[in-house]
Design an enzyme around this catalytic site. Structure first.
Site, mmCIF file in Angstrom:
data_model
loop_
_atom_site.group_PDB
_atom_site.id
_atom_site.type_symbol
_atom_site.label_atom_id
_atom_site.label_comp_id
_atom_site.label_asym_id
_atom_site.label_seq_id
_atom_site.Cartn_x
_atom_site.Cartn_y
_atom_site.Cartn_z
ATOM 1 N N ARG A 50 0.842 -1.198 0.000
ATOM 2 C CA ARG A 50 0.000 0.000 0.000
ATOM 3 C C ARG A 50 0.881 1.252 0.000
ATOM 4 N NH1 ARG A 50 -1.609 1.743 4.588
ATOM 5 N NH2 ARG A 50 -2.440 -0.214 5.367
ATOM 6 N N TYR A 102 -15.004 18.061 -15.760
ATOM 7 C CA TYR A 102 -15.597 16.720 -15.861
ATOM 8 C C TYR A 102 -16.703 16.560 -14.798
ATOM 9 C CZ TYR A 102 -15.558 11.592 -15.534
ATOM 10 O OH TYR A 102 -15.908 10.283 -15.495
ATOM 11 N N ASP A 174 -6.217 19.619 -14.743
ATOM 12 C CA ASP A 174 -6.578 18.260 -15.155
ATOM 13 C C ASP A 174 -6.120 18.108 -16.606
ATOM 14 O OD1 ASP A 174 -7.825 15.949 -16.126
ATOM 15 O OD2 ASP A 174 -9.555 16.173 -14.803
ATOM 16 N N LYS A 199 -7.323 6.998 -19.458
ATOM 17 C CA LYS A 199 -7.605 7.570 -20.786
ATOM 18 C C LYS A 199 -6.352 7.547 -21.677
ATOM 19 C CE LYS A 199 -11.561 8.489 -18.725
ATOM 20 N NZ LYS A 199 -11.924 9.808 -18.204
#
Ligand SMILES: *Cc1c(COP(=O)(O)O)cnc(C)c1O
Length: 415
Positions: A50, A102, A174, A199
């Site tokens: 982690r 978004y 972004d 993406k």
């Protein structure tokens, strides 16, 4: 190597020759959750996955390098990356956010604002005067997205980040839609960039991931602390896939941009298309800024057709090479109606404010041949025409819109 290598070289070599165990050219998929210690009082380079893991480190290092950042933290999705950034501001902060971010970003910021007592002002950041006015009052964070998704509006990153910093705010861009291959916000003055690795960066639609890139060592340390504490980390297999995708990013971004521009031009000339949003088109309001701050116009374009939501739905359902699915930046072309798909989580009022009508169609252009993609779009557009003709009692079945022109004129349907 002497001196810094070119972007394509750095991308192609991402994570290459980084296998200390077996000298593999490609690093192995590192999926171990735990790492052996020799000494209970001091861990080795890795301890528990982690906190850190080898494949994730290679991916973060490669993306930071391509973005021109000092460091990066990869997480389990683009939204987790944005949420990670939101940890950098405390309670009762003031956030200025682009009004057409978004849909998921807006949902998250609104929910966190309610929880943490933030004041959020949504501003049209493409208008410098509006941003300047909003930043007359001090702020803690300015969140930008350019080109915006789905209307492809362009914000002047350099000007916006200067204004943000002058108001005491951290500036965040972004960079999902273009990726580091086509735009480098940090070199234009941004403090942080976030991106959905899902993406363009990965580009193969086979994993979900996110990344935050930063320049300030304090930001990097805080981001790593929160990523470990909250645990939204990237899995070993996903890190491997994203690193593999990253190596072809420059080639994909360039080819997809070229095809998207070609399609945007052809669509603009089609009589059934009433508007095309693509920053590569000269009449686009952000064209000059896009040309100056980007090295390509990207894979995403939006359009409006004649007719209502039914026509838009029929059109996307008729396409064969544009799969109706909500993502972008993959090697495969996709179509999407933002109002009912990617941006459905926004309120109708917020969508109207952001210029997202119920009939807006968004296309993500992949690596298919441009003539095949155009044939698909043209067939879809002409099918609409044929149905309209049928409704009006015409026995017409034209597959070339030019053949339709005389009929249209005769019927007096010119708009
Ligand atoms: C998809 C997307 C996100 C969210 O990324 P996920 O990986 O889906 O969580 C954020 N910003 C933009 C611009 C996006 O397109």
């Amino acid at each position: 190597m002497t001196g810094p290598a070119h972007f394509s070289t750095r991308a192609a070599r991402a994570g290459i020759n980084r296998d200390p165990g077996h000298q593999g050219v490609v690093a192995p998929i590192a999926i171990s959750s735990a790492y052996q210690r020799a000494d209970p009082n001091s861990p080795g380079p890795y301890d528990y996955a982690r906190t850190a893991a080898p494949g994730r480190d290679l991916l973060a290092e490669a993306i930071a390098d391509l973005e021109g950042a000092r460091g990066a933290v990869t997480v389990s999705s683009g939204m987790a990356a944005i949420d990670l950034v939101l940890n950098l501001v405390g309670s009762h902060a003031r956030i200025v956010c682009a009004h057409d971010v978004y849909g998921g970003t807006r949902r998250l910021i609104d929910a966190r604002a309610e929880q943490r007592g933030w004041q959020v002002d949504y501003v049209d950041c493409t208008r410098t005067a509006a941003l300047k006015a909003a930043l007359n009052t001090p702020a803690n964070l300015v969140f930008l997205e350019t080109p915006s998704n789905p209307r492809l509006r362009i914000t002047d990153i350099e000007t916006a980040c200067k204004l943000a910093n002058a108001a005491g705010a951290i500036s965040v861009v972004d960079n999902t839609v273009l990726s580091a291959a086509l735009q480098k916000p940090i070199s234009l003055g941004a403090d942080l960039t976030v991106a959905s690795v899902t993406k363009m960066l990965n580009g193969h639609s086979d994993m979900v991931g996110g990344v935050v890139c930063a320049t300030d060592p304090d930001h990097i340390e805080a981001l790593k602390w929160w990523a470990n504490a909250a645990g939204a980390t990237t899995g070993g297999f996903d890190a491997f896939l994203a690193l593999r995708g990253l190596r072809t990013l420059p080639l994909r971004a360039q080819a997809q941009s070229e095809t998207a521009l070609d399609l945007a031009e052809r669509l603009s000339a089609h009589p059934k298309v009433t508007r095309v949003d693509y920053p590569g088109l000269t009449p686009h309001p952000g064209h000059q800024i896009a040309k100056a701050q980007q090295s390509g116009f990207g894979c995403l374009l939006s359009l409006e057709l004649e007719g209502g939501p039914k026509a838009a739905t029929r059109f996307v359902q008729s396409l064969q090479l544009f799969t109706l699915a909500q993502s972008l930046g993959g090697v495969e072309s996709l179509s999407n109606i933002p109002a009912t798909m990617t941006h459905a989580s926004m309120t109708p009022e917020a969508r109207t404010e952001a210029g997202i009508s119920d009939t807006l169609i968004r296309l993500s252009v992949g690596l298919e041949d441009v003539d095949d993609l155009w044939a698909d779009l043209a067939t879809g557009l002409n099918a609409l025409r044929t149905r309209a003709a049928k409704r009006r009692g015409w026995k017409a079945d034209y597959d070339d819109f030019r053949a339709w022109e005389p009929v249209k004129q005769k019927a007096g349907w010119e708009k």
